[in-house]
Design a protein around this motif. Structure first.
Motif, PDB file in Angstrom:
ATOM      1  N   VAL A 194     -44.619 -58.482  30.452  1.00 34.48           N
ATOM      2  CA  VAL A 194     -45.377 -59.670  30.044  1.00 34.48           C
ATOM      3  C   VAL A 194     -46.604 -59.259  29.250  1.00 34.48           C
ATOM      4  N   GLU A 248     -47.159 -67.524  30.240  1.00 35.22           N
ATOM      5  CA  GLU A 248     -46.558 -66.446  31.022  1.00 35.22           C
ATOM      6  C   GLU A 248     -47.630 -65.559  31.649  1.00 35.22           C
ATOM      7  N   LYS A 291     -49.301 -67.429  34.414  1.00 37.12           N
ATOM      8  CA  LYS A 291     -48.437 -67.462  35.600  1.00 37.12           C
ATOM      9  C   LYS A 291     -48.454 -66.114  36.302  1.00 37.12           C
ATOM     10  N   SER A 292     -48.408 -65.039  35.501  1.00 44.63           N
ATOM     11  CA  SER A 292     -48.444 -63.710  36.105  1.00 44.63           C
ATOM     12  C   SER A 292     -49.753 -63.475  36.850  1.00 44.63           C
TER      13      SER A 292
END
Length: 511
Positions: free
Chosen positions: A25, A241, A244-245
């Motif tokens: 990511v 992303e 979210k990570s």
């Protein structure tokens, strides 16, 4: 007075300087941000445009050869033999080579594309395919039956230019490289023709080439805008992303911290309670002179101070444990039918002595005959005592505390504790509703406290599905209201007539 509520917030702090676990990511975010930072004409956009051109050429690899095949069949029917077949093989071979180059480019890694070299190869391929059209522009047809063959050639060249402008719009200069030479050769081939229409078609071709080049440039600009929008979309997706990570990592660390906190509190509760029990027991024995009188009165006062301090520390430990269990969702409610009126009366009676010592008056306004609540009696009692304790601490001597119990507008029940103390500034209400939070006025004027009373009340009310409200006005007082919802109120069962009860008893005895 505004209604203010505060949820118990997670106090765990996430260290964002540490590397995230999802390295893929992180790399994707970095690549996307680099691409988003580029502008048209930069390396990243040139690579994207070359990739788009390669996909367009491979996707339309059969369009131009199919047109060549149709023209070849028509020429053979018209009587053309060798020249048309040579042109068909030459043009098809050139387009096959161009499609092969495009196929190789579409399979290459985007980061490894040599933009200058690949662009040069594409332009060379388009120039070679233009040689086929140049050969076609110079073909004559003396033996065929078409009287206006130059006009037919011009129409075919116009179709080929239009198709190339649509297909090769992602590569600047491709149209000019392909058809500049065929247009010149067509003009030379019809320059000696006495027909005015041939000269007109030459002019039309000469004007159509820059027109189609302009159309191709507009399509190229649309492709660039498409790439920009796609880069922005990829950037947004990458931001989601990475958010979210980071959220997953923060949740994991918060869960670990919460587990460590629970283990620490459980261990420290046991370790602290053991010596505290000894301190409280021995200090009480000494202050009460159970084993004999103490000759020094100062020592006796010290023993009372030790006992009071130990009791305060024990209360603090109990409140911290209660709040921790509530935050962790491990506080188990022992629900049963309880009378809110009776609990409020008992709590007022327990606080009477403390209020009397501070010259305070507790006024009770209870609605009669309230039905029972389905709730945890210990939690309800703790709610009432915490609210009363706060009111007693913050009300100045000679003040009044109003305790009300009754119905809410929605059919639930409430307990309200109102004082005429200094009040709370509006900006400090979120502080007093947070764990260990105390307002500036409370710190200066009130007794020593832990700042856990209201958060515990708020958590216990939330576990019952209720609502906690705090109304306050500076220098006028504060009102705290704990509301239990309608779903907690138990219906009152109607009383059976005396004759019916007696008849039921006789039936049971006869049975």
């Amino acid at each position: 007075m505004a209604l203010l509520r505060s949820d118990i917030a997670d106090k765990n702090i996430v260290d964002r300087t540490k590397r995230r676990r999802n390295s893929d990511v992180a790399r994707a975010v970095r690549r996307t941000r680099d691409r988003l930072a580029q502008r048209p004409g930069a390396l990243a956009f040139d690579r994207e445009l070359l990739r788009l051109h390669a996909h367009a050429m491979t996707g339309s690899a059969t369009a131009i050869p199919l047109l060549v095949l149709v023209i070849t069949v028509a020429g053979l029917i018209a009587g053309m033999r060798g020249e048309i077949l040579i042109w068909a093989m030459l043009t098809t071979t050139c387009y096959a080579g161009l499609a092969l180059v495009a196929h190789r480019v579409s399979k290459m890694d985007l980061a490894k594309l040599d933009t200058q070299g690949i662009k040069r190869n594409f332009l060379i391929g388009h120039f070679l395919s233009g040689l086929g059209w140049a050969y076609f522009a110079g073909i004559g047809c003396d033996e065929c039956q078409l009287q206006q063959f130059p006009i037919v050639k011009a129409v075919i060249l116009l179709l080929a230019m239009a198709a190339t402008a649509l297909i090769a719009s992602s590569l600047r200069g491709a149209l000019m490289v392909t058809f500049a030479l065929p247009v010149v050769i067509y003009g030379v081939s019809v320059s000696h023709s006495p027909e005015a229409v041939d000269l007109l078609m030459t002019a039309l071709l000469a004007l159509s080439l820059p027109f189609f080049a302009y159309v191709a440039s507009r399509l190229n600009r649309s492709s660039v805008m498409l790439l920009s929008f796609r880069s922005e979309k990829d950037g947004l997706i990458a931001e989601l992303e990475t958010a979210k990570s980071m959220s997953d990592e923060a949740r994991r660390r918060a869960e670990e911290a919460n587990l460590a906190k629970s283990r620490f509190l459980a261990s420290m509760s046991h370790e602290l309670r053991t010596p505290l029990n000894a301190i409280l027991g021995f200090s009480e024995v000494m202050s009460n002179e159970v084993l004999g009188p103490m000759q020094n009165a100062t020592y006796r006062d010290y023993a009372r101070d030790v006992h009071d301090s130990g009791q305060h520390l024990l209360n603090l430990i109990n409140e911290i444990l209660d709040l921790s269990r509530i935050e962790a969702g491990r506080y188990q409610l022992n629900e049963e039918p309880v009378h809110l009126l009776h609990i409020a009366e008992e709590c007022c009676h327990l606080m009477e002595l403390k209020a009397h010592n501070r010259d305070l008056r507790i006024v009770q306004q209870f609605e009669p005959e309230l039905p029972r609540l389905y709730a945890d009696e210990r939690a309800v009692r703790q709610i009432a005592l915490n609210l009363l304790s706060n009111a007693v601490k913050f009300t100045p001597p000679g003040g009044e505390i109003l305790v009300r119990v009754g119905w809410t507008a929605g059919g639930g029940q409430y307990i309200s504790v109102k004082d005429n103390g200094p009040g709370i500034p509006p900006e400090e209400i979120p502080v007093v509703l947070s764990a260990f939070g105390q307002g500036s006025i409370a710190i200066k004027s009130a007794e020593q406290g832990t700042g856990l009373g209201l958060p515990i009340v708020q958590g216990l009310i939330a576990m019952h599905g209720g609502e906690f409200q705090l109304h306050s006005k500076l220098r006028e007082g504060t009102e705290a209201i704990a509301i239990f919802p309608l779903s907690r109120v138990m219906e009152v069962l109607p009383a059976l007539p005396t004759k019916a009860v007696a008849a039921a008893g006789r039936r049971r005895q006869s049975a």
